[in-house]
Design a protein around this motif. Sequence first.
Motif, PDB file in Angstrom:
ATOM      1  N   ASP A  32       0.859  -1.186   0.000  1.00  0.00           N
ATOM      2  CA  ASP A  32       0.000   0.000   0.000  1.00  0.00           C
ATOM      3  C   ASP A  32       0.894   1.234   0.000  1.00  0.00           C
ATOM      4  N   LEU A  33       0.820   2.036  -1.043  1.00  0.00           N
ATOM      5  CA  LEU A  33       1.645   3.237  -1.153  1.00  0.00           C
ATOM      6  C   LEU A  33       0.826   4.515  -1.019  1.00  0.00           C
ATOM      7  N   ASN A  34      -0.478   4.398  -0.971  1.00  0.00           N
ATOM      8  CA  ASN A  34      -1.335   5.582  -0.907  1.00  0.00           C
ATOM      9  C   ASN A  34      -1.040   6.368   0.364  1.00  0.00           C
ATOM     10  N   CYS A  35      -0.882   7.675   0.227  1.00  0.00           N
ATOM     11  CA  CYS A  35      -0.532   8.489   1.391  1.00  0.00           C
ATOM     12  C   CYS A  35      -1.071   9.906   1.251  1.00  0.00           C
ATOM     13  N   ASP A  36      -1.219  10.558   2.390  1.00  0.00           N
ATOM     14  CA  ASP A  36      -1.614  11.959   2.403  1.00  0.00           C
ATOM     15  C   ASP A  36      -0.404  12.872   2.243  1.00  0.00           C
ATOM     16  N   VAL A  37       0.710  12.471   2.877  1.00  0.00           N
ATOM     17  CA  VAL A  37       1.934  13.280   2.858  1.00  0.00           C
ATOM     18  C   VAL A  37       3.089  12.422   2.358  1.00  0.00           C
ATOM     19  N   TYR A  38       3.782  12.906   1.363  1.00  0.00           N
ATOM     20  CA  TYR A  38       4.960  12.227   0.806  1.00  0.00           C
ATOM     21  C   TYR A  38       6.188  13.050   1.139  1.00  0.00           C
ATOM     22  N   LYS A  39       7.107  12.486   1.923  1.00  0.00           N
ATOM     23  CA  LYS A  39       8.387  13.138   2.156  1.00  0.00           C
ATOM     24  C   LYS A  39       9.217  12.856   0.909  1.00  0.00           C
ATOM     25  N   VAL A  40       9.363  13.845   0.059  1.00  0.00           N
ATOM     26  CA  VAL A  40       9.928  13.665  -1.279  1.00  0.00           C
ATOM     27  C   VAL A  40      11.342  13.085  -1.206  1.00  0.00           C
ATOM     28  N   SER A  41      11.531  11.975  -1.889  1.00  0.00           N
ATOM     29  CA  SER A  41      12.813  11.275  -1.850  1.00  0.00           C
ATOM     30  C   SER A  41      13.927  12.079  -2.511  1.00  0.00           C
ATOM     31  N   HIS A  42      15.127  11.892  -1.967  1.00  0.00           N
ATOM     32  CA  HIS A  42      16.359  12.466  -2.542  1.00  0.00           C
ATOM     33  C   HIS A  42      16.251  13.971  -2.749  1.00  0.00           C
ATOM     34  N   HIS A  43      15.567  14.655  -1.818  1.00  0.00           N
ATOM     35  CA  HIS A  43      15.539  16.118  -1.774  1.00  0.00           C
ATOM     36  C   HIS A  43      14.962  16.755  -3.035  1.00  0.00           C
ATOM     37  N   GLY A  44      14.140  15.984  -3.756  1.00  0.00           N
ATOM     38  CA  GLY A  44      13.533  16.527  -4.969  1.00  0.00           C
ATOM     39  C   GLY A  44      14.357  16.306  -6.217  1.00  0.00           C
ATOM     40  N   SER A  45      15.290  15.363  -6.168  1.00  0.00           N
ATOM     41  CA  SER A  45      16.112  15.060  -7.345  1.00  0.00           C
ATOM     42  C   SER A  45      15.251  14.472  -8.465  1.00  0.00           C
ATOM     43  N   SER A  46      15.677  14.708  -9.700  1.00  0.00           N
ATOM     44  CA  SER A  46      14.961  14.168 -10.859  1.00  0.00           C
ATOM     45  C   SER A  46      15.078  12.652 -10.953  1.00  0.00           C
ATOM     46  N   SER A  47      16.031  12.059 -10.220  1.00  0.00           N
ATOM     47  CA  SER A  47      16.215  10.608 -10.249  1.00  0.00           C
ATOM     48  C   SER A  47      15.197   9.870  -9.381  1.00  0.00           C
ATOM     49  N   SER A  48      14.393  10.620  -8.649  1.00  0.00           N
ATOM     50  CA  SER A  48      13.381  10.048  -7.774  1.00  0.00           C
ATOM     51  C   SER A  48      12.005  10.608  -8.124  1.00  0.00           C
ATOM     52  N   SER A  49      10.982  10.088  -7.452  1.00  0.00           N
ATOM     53  CA  SER A  49       9.608  10.589  -7.616  1.00  0.00           C
ATOM     54  C   SER A  49       9.131  10.472  -9.065  1.00  0.00           C
ATOM     55  N   GLY A  50       9.226   9.264  -9.590  1.00  0.00           N
ATOM     56  CA  GLY A  50       8.740   9.017 -10.943  1.00  0.00           C
ATOM     57  C   GLY A  50       7.224   9.130 -11.016  1.00  0.00           C
ATOM     58  N   GLU A  51       6.716   9.321 -12.220  1.00  0.00           N
ATOM     59  CA  GLU A  51       5.284   9.551 -12.407  1.00  0.00           C
ATOM     60  C   GLU A  51       4.443   8.369 -11.911  1.00  0.00           C
ATOM     61  N   GLU A  52       4.863   7.133 -12.198  1.00  0.00           N
ATOM     62  CA  GLU A  52       4.095   5.967 -11.775  1.00  0.00           C
ATOM     63  C   GLU A  52       4.071   5.852 -10.250  1.00  0.00           C
ATOM     64  N   PHE A  53       5.207   6.147  -9.633  1.00  0.00           N
ATOM     65  CA  PHE A  53       5.303   6.100  -8.175  1.00  0.00           C
ATOM     66  C   PHE A  53       4.397   7.158  -7.546  1.00  0.00           C
ATOM     67  N   LEU A  54       4.415   8.357  -8.090  1.00  0.00           N
ATOM     68  CA  LEU A  54       3.550   9.428  -7.586  1.00  0.00           C
ATOM     69  C   LEU A  54       2.080   9.079  -7.772  1.00  0.00           C
ATOM     70  N   SER A  55       1.758   8.470  -8.892  1.00  0.00           N
ATOM     71  CA  SER A  55       0.373   8.081  -9.151  1.00  0.00           C
ATOM     72  C   SER A  55      -0.111   7.060  -8.128  1.00  0.00           C
ATOM     73  N   ALA A  56       0.770   6.128  -7.760  1.00  0.00           N
ATOM     74  CA  ALA A  56       0.398   5.110  -6.777  1.00  0.00           C
ATOM     75  C   ALA A  56       0.215   5.708  -5.388  1.00  0.00           C
ATOM     76  N   MET A  57       0.985   6.740  -5.069  1.00  0.00           N
ATOM     77  CA  MET A  57       0.878   7.377  -3.763  1.00  0.00           C
ATOM     78  C   MET A  57      -0.303   8.338  -3.698  1.00  0.00           C
ATOM     79  N   SER A  58      -0.504   9.099  -4.763  1.00  0.00           N
ATOM     80  CA  SER A  58      -1.562  10.107  -4.823  1.00  0.00           C
ATOM     81  C   SER A  58      -1.539  11.034  -3.611  1.00  0.00           C
ATOM     82  N   PRO A  59      -0.395  11.668  -3.340  1.00  0.00           N
ATOM     83  CA  PRO A  59      -0.298  12.475  -2.114  1.00  0.00           C
ATOM     84  C   PRO A  59      -1.010  13.817  -2.229  1.00  0.00           C
ATOM     85  N   ALA A  60      -1.574  14.262  -1.113  1.00  0.00           N
ATOM     86  CA  ALA A  60      -2.144  15.610  -1.068  1.00  0.00           C
ATOM     87  C   ALA A  60      -1.048  16.636  -0.856  1.00  0.00           C
ATOM     88  N   TYR A  61       0.003  16.241  -0.125  1.00  0.00           N
ATOM     89  CA  TYR A  61       1.110  17.138   0.182  1.00  0.00           C
ATOM     90  C   TYR A  61       2.430  16.456  -0.130  1.00  0.00           C
TER      91      TYR A  61
END
Length: 321
Positions: free
Chosen positions: A215-244
Amino acid sequence: MQENSYKKSARAPWIAVICTILLIALCVLAIFYQRYFNSSKAPGAAAITVHFIDVGQGDATLIICDGEAMLIDAGSTSASDAVTSYIRRQGVNSFKYIIATHPDEDHIGSMDEVLSKWNCETFITPSIENDTYSYAQVQEVLARKKLAITAPVPGETYPLGRATFTVIGPGEITPDTSTNNASVAVLLKCGTCSWLFAGDAEAEEEAFMLSSGADLNCDVYKVSHHGSSSSSGEEFLSAMSPAYALISCGRDNDYDHPHDVTLRRLKACGATVLRTDEEGTIICYSDGSAIWWNTEPELKFQFSEKKGNDAKALLKFLLCQ
């Protein structure tokens, strides 16, 4: 006489309309005050607080629930005084859990100081080494305090007061696994609210988490790797669906974090972005059913509104009263 009576009767509907509008406005203001500024949404009303400590270019998150404390990472060596003094100000006497997500200096640089000053019941970190002074210092303190290392096992769940957190990463660590992709990832839950932390996990570890069925769905995502482009891929973000989405990074850092492409991805998935380089230490409060902050988002009518824009959130806010 008749003319005066006609004028009065003509004015009467307008007076009624104006009074009605004023009454509605007062009701809205009263509801807004009750919802956002009364003591029920003060810090003391929270069952859990998540403190994203401003450590410059690094990560350190303090979580307190029902008097039990947990720390995820401890920032770099230069942040030692900031981290330890902040923890002390929160009245933490000991830790139930400390997680060192991975052995990079900007995540464990001050960990030796924390471990020296506070006792810890369970220390969780991945089975991967790093040839650095910071890593050696942490190992020295662990040995001196005879504190065993608990390996992260995906699927294992731990209690923290009324909250729980479940390990969702990393997967198998091989000789080719980078320290970033060995990061401990956890999903923290309290009531219906949830937070996801994944250290510096990049595409490789994100793929593991997506394929694991966790289960990856979350309200708050502590963005991995300080916001690097190598992290937070579109599919991963879609699975989390974070509000923040919370980004911990240093002002004018040498890596240009957060990267523009990451900010665009976060915007596209509907997340409200908060940044320690802009706001300083950011505190998230929750009573298990709603989330509020010590900074701007709650003033944007995004009070526990998942992926809603301001107008939609305001409309729902008014209709639900």
